[in-house]
Motif scaffolding. Sequence first.
Motif, PDB file in Angstrom:
ATOM      1  N   ARG A 284     -13.605  -3.011  13.443  1.00 53.97           N
ATOM      2  CA  ARG A 284     -14.544  -2.455  14.408  1.00 53.97           C
ATOM      3  C   ARG A 284     -14.146  -1.056  14.870  1.00 53.97           C
ATOM      4  NH1 ARG A 284     -17.646  -6.773  16.639  1.00 53.97           N
ATOM      5  NH2 ARG A 284     -16.816  -8.832  16.052  1.00 53.97           N
ATOM      6  N   LEU A 285     -12.933  -0.660  14.568  1.00 53.43           N
ATOM      7  CA  LEU A 285     -12.469   0.663  14.975  1.00 53.43           C
ATOM      8  C   LEU A 285     -13.179   1.754  14.180  1.00 53.43           C
ATOM      9  CD1 LEU A 285      -8.620  -0.017  15.155  1.00 53.43           C
ATOM     10  CD2 LEU A 285     -10.218   0.141  17.072  1.00 53.43           C
ATOM     11  N   PRO A 286     -13.264   2.970  14.718  1.00 56.27           N
ATOM     12  CA  PRO A 286     -13.826   4.088  13.945  1.00 56.27           C
ATOM     13  C   PRO A 286     -13.062   4.300  12.648  1.00 56.27           C
ATOM     14  CG  PRO A 286     -13.567   4.677  16.269  1.00 56.27           C
ATOM     15  CD  PRO A 286     -12.883   3.356  16.082  1.00 56.27           C
ATOM     16  N   ALA A 287     -13.764   4.830  11.654  1.00 55.50           N
ATOM     17  CA  ALA A 287     -13.165   4.982  10.320  1.00 55.50           C
ATOM     18  C   ALA A 287     -11.893   5.815  10.354  1.00 55.50           C
ATOM     19  CB  ALA A 287     -14.182   5.606   9.371  1.00 55.50           C
ATOM     20  N   ARG A 288     -11.867   6.853  11.182  1.00 57.64           N
ATOM     21  CA  ARG A 288     -10.670   7.710  11.206  1.00 57.64           C
ATOM     22  C   ARG A 288      -9.463   6.978  11.770  1.00 57.64           C
ATOM     23  NH1 ARG A 288     -13.995   9.436  15.319  1.00 57.64           N
ATOM     24  NH2 ARG A 288     -13.084   9.486  17.437  1.00 57.64           N
ATOM     25  N   TRP A 289      -9.706   6.013  12.657  1.00 55.91           N
ATOM     26  CA  TRP A 289      -8.599   5.204  13.174  1.00 55.91           C
ATOM     27  C   TRP A 289      -8.136   4.185  12.144  1.00 55.91           C
ATOM     28  CZ3 TRP A 289      -9.335   3.803  19.068  1.00 55.91           C
ATOM     29  CH2 TRP A 289      -9.494   4.992  19.790  1.00 55.91           C
ATOM     30  N   GLN A 290      -9.093   3.630  11.418  1.00 57.92           N
ATOM     31  CA  GLN A 290      -8.721   2.675  10.368  1.00 57.92           C
ATOM     32  C   GLN A 290      -7.834   3.324   9.317  1.00 57.92           C
ATOM     33  OE1 GLN A 290     -11.925   0.387   8.664  1.00 57.92           O
ATOM     34  NE2 GLN A 290     -13.043   0.275  10.607  1.00 57.92           N
ATOM     35  N   ALA A 291      -8.064   4.598   9.065  1.00 56.62           N
ATOM     36  CA  ALA A 291      -7.304   5.297   8.028  1.00 56.62           C
ATOM     37  C   ALA A 291      -5.819   5.365   8.355  1.00 56.62           C
ATOM     38  CB  ALA A 291      -7.858   6.700   7.829  1.00 56.62           C
ATOM     39  N   VAL A 292      -5.485   5.342   9.659  1.00 55.23           N
ATOM     40  CA  VAL A 292      -4.069   5.430  10.053  1.00 55.23           C
ATOM     41  C   VAL A 292      -3.577   4.121  10.651  1.00 55.23           C
ATOM     42  CG1 VAL A 292      -4.176   7.918  10.421  1.00 55.23           C
ATOM     43  CG2 VAL A 292      -4.701   6.369  12.324  1.00 55.23           C
ATOM     44  N   ALA A 293      -4.324   3.033  10.419  1.00 54.96           N
ATOM     45  CA  ALA A 293      -3.975   1.749  11.028  1.00 54.96           C
ATOM     46  C   ALA A 293      -2.609   1.256  10.567  1.00 54.96           C
ATOM     47  CB  ALA A 293      -5.051   0.707  10.716  1.00 54.96           C
ATOM     48  N   VAL A 294      -2.331   1.344   9.260  1.00 60.57           N
ATOM     49  CA  VAL A 294      -1.075   0.784   8.743  1.00 60.57           C
ATOM     50  C   VAL A 294       0.145   1.549   9.258  1.00 60.57           C
ATOM     51  CG1 VAL A 294       0.248   0.251   6.667  1.00 60.57           C
ATOM     52  CG2 VAL A 294      -2.211  -0.222   6.732  1.00 60.57           C
ATOM     53  N   PRO A 295       0.225   2.884   9.080  1.00 56.83           N
ATOM     54  CA  PRO A 295       1.397   3.573   9.654  1.00 56.83           C
ATOM     55  C   PRO A 295       1.453   3.468  11.175  1.00 56.83           C
ATOM     56  CG  PRO A 295      -0.219   5.162   8.859  1.00 56.83           C
ATOM     57  CD  PRO A 295      -0.644   3.820   8.363  1.00 56.83           C
ATOM     58  N   GLY A 296       0.265   3.488  11.828  1.00 60.42           N
ATOM     59  CA  GLY A 296       0.252   3.316  13.276  1.00 60.42           C
ATOM     60  C   GLY A 296       0.781   1.953  13.691  1.00 60.42           C
TER      61      GLY A 296
END
Length: 424
Positions: A284-296
């Motif tokens: 449900r997160l914005p796409a730009r947040w999903q892109a950094v989900a794993v390292p974050g």
Amino acid sequence: MLLITGARLGALLGHRRMFLTGLAVFTGASLACGLAATTGQLIAFRFVQGAGAALMLPQVLSLIQRTFTGGSRARALGAYAAVLASGAAGGQIVGGALVEADFLGSGWRPVFLVNVPIGLLLLILGPRLLHEPADPPRPADPPRHRAEGSAVRRSGLDLPGLVLLAAAVLLFTVPLVLGQERGWPLWGWIALGMSAVLVALFAAYETRLARRGGAPLISPRVVRAPGMPLAVIRIALGMAANAGFLFAMTLHVQGGLGYSPLRAGLTFVPTAVAFGVVGLNWQRLPARWQAVAVPGGFLLAAASFAGTGLVLRGGTDGGPWLLVALTVSGAGLSFAYSPLLTRTLATVRQQDAADASGVLVTAAQLGLLTGVAVFGAVFLGATEGTVPSAGVSADALWVTCVALAGAALCGVLMSLVRRVGNLR
């Protein structure tokens, strides 16, 4: 080590059939474990129980991979991750309650016997609710891929590869589990060296087998899938950090702080709940947040490990800050695991669902085992083999949490390496 073979058997004989077979074996072995009269019997029945789980577990990912597509597959994988976390929390709580209750002087036995009614219920519901997916079409397969698929159907199981890999893993894990307790003897270091040699032999054997048109234990096509090697390492690393953290925390709260089994189990509820909530909702997160989900996620996990060690220093119970740290750890580990699992499986063809499931589940299980062995050894080594006081246990936990934070930061660095590679 039977997980990959279990996945292959599902592809050959049917995922639904092998799930129910594994469930029946697991349930029967749980009953035998609960009734075991000697330690030797318990160990033998535990082996059978593990074999049943190895037949059952990889079929779940295979069925998801071959039944769902697109967004529905991602949601199913999110639910899978959430169920894992919920099961972990439920197991800690129920297990602690059962041990503490000591029904009729039964001690630990109900921890195994509780699986029996659950397994019987699932065996009744499974045939009605599970459906075997149809084989996906293969019209676009290039000749090499068609040859590999035909080899899998002809050869079935790679038993020599299984023996080589199982021996390598055994020689790796036994020294890790027993090394600290035995004072790191010479035979342990020799076993670790032999493990590395057997891994090299396994890789060479699998490569030759694939070139001859055989069916290797780990399909080269799956290994070559975009991002798969790095994903395997990161999944193993995340699960190692998770298991090591839970194990060290359990040793501290029960041994150092004197918590009962039930209270120790309840301590980890925030971690599991946060893991499950994130697993169900990260998309449900914005796409730009999903892109950094794993390292974050790895970064959050590193911060939470360090924070947990800090708030528990001095032998205190951590108060509300411990609740915050444990919640952040669950969220971070879920961000590191759930998107990674979903994206990795999305790169694998449906025809390779079984092999991919076996590889990823095996990586997760080996990560769990390695995490308990390595970080457990760090904790026990810091206590110098004594029954620690609250202060000594807290200091040992702090050292372990620093090591865990370092492992999580390695996951961040791996993500950065992958991004740099993609840019090139």
